[in-house]
Scaffold this active site. Sequence first.
Site, PDB file in Angstrom:
ATOM      1  N   LYS A  13       0.852  -1.195   0.000  1.00  0.00           N
ATOM      2  CA  LYS A  13       0.000   0.000   0.000  1.00  0.00           C
ATOM      3  C   LYS A  13       0.885   1.243   0.000  1.00  0.00           C
ATOM      4  CE  LYS A  13      -4.425   0.692   2.229  1.00  0.00           C
ATOM      5  NZ  LYS A  13      -5.065   0.631   3.541  1.00  0.00           N
TER       6      LYS A  13
HETATM    7  C1  E4P Z   1      -8.336   0.967   3.998  1.00  0.00           C
HETATM    8  O1  E4P Z   1      -7.650   0.701   3.068  1.00  0.00           O
HETATM    9  C2  E4P Z   1      -8.319   2.309   4.656  1.00  0.00           C
HETATM   10  O2  E4P Z   1      -7.068   2.549   5.220  1.00  0.00           O
HETATM   11  C3  E4P Z   1      -9.409   2.379   5.679  1.00  0.00           C
HETATM   12  O3  E4P Z   1     -10.596   1.902   5.096  1.00  0.00           O
HETATM   13  C4  E4P Z   1      -9.608   3.770   6.247  1.00  0.00           C
HETATM   14  O4  E4P Z   1     -10.782   3.787   7.033  1.00  0.00           O
HETATM   15  P1  E4P Z   1     -11.120   4.970   8.051  1.00  0.00           P
HETATM   16  O5  E4P Z   1     -11.377   6.224   7.272  1.00  0.00           O
HETATM   17  O6  E4P Z   1     -12.349   4.512   8.761  1.00  0.00           O
HETATM   18  O7  E4P Z   1      -9.932   5.114   8.967  1.00  0.00           O
END
Ligand code: E4P
Length: 220
Positions: free
Chosen positions: A83
Amino acid sequence: MKFYLDTANVEEINRINRLGLLDGVTTNPSIIAKEGRDFEETIKEICSIVDGPVSAEVIGLTVDEMVEEARNIETWADNVVVKIPMTEAGLEAVHILSKEGIKTNVTLIFSVAQGLMAAKAGATFVSPFVGRVDDIGEDGIELIQNLNQTLINYNFDTEIITASVRTIGHLEKAAVAGAHIATIPGSLLPKLWKHPLTDNGIQQFLADWEKVPKKAETLS
Ligand code: E4P
């Protein structure tokens, strides 16, 4: 629609995996921090459970740092995806990594332009954050619809992971909009299958079943 879990909690992952619903997992540094465990050990364990992509995020912000971290993370498991944050350096890193065959998930996407740039750079996945878009008074689902149409228009293979999912409505609307994947936090899990009318229906059936004469009663 493919269904990922947005968690590093192994119990939650096993629970949904037992239902045959799990296509992958996404994590980020905040999610990893919640578990209080070593990053590499946690990702390796998740990768061994899940038959699908598992995203692990880099921490570095320069191209060199991101590429070096990504090359290391990629050795942890066959199904790991790196990522990368949506920055100029991130795009350059994604471009380098895509040429090496390393799968990437470009995260923190808040506009169609960002998603399009990530796809052009060679991202395997892009992660638009619907909940955080809603938080600033814009429409997260509209972003999913528009980004999906854009990727279709130009025949990109890049898949959309609907991220920052807060409600079942987000999941359902992202599915209607054609997003390839939704990643769901563990807190939302029971809401996926629970419905008060289902519970009421079961209670009613059980109560009525008590009125059915049983074999022993019929014979006496
Ligand atoms: C996933 O890839 C993201 O990092 C995650 O869904 C972020 O979610 P949040 O906005 O609830 O922290």
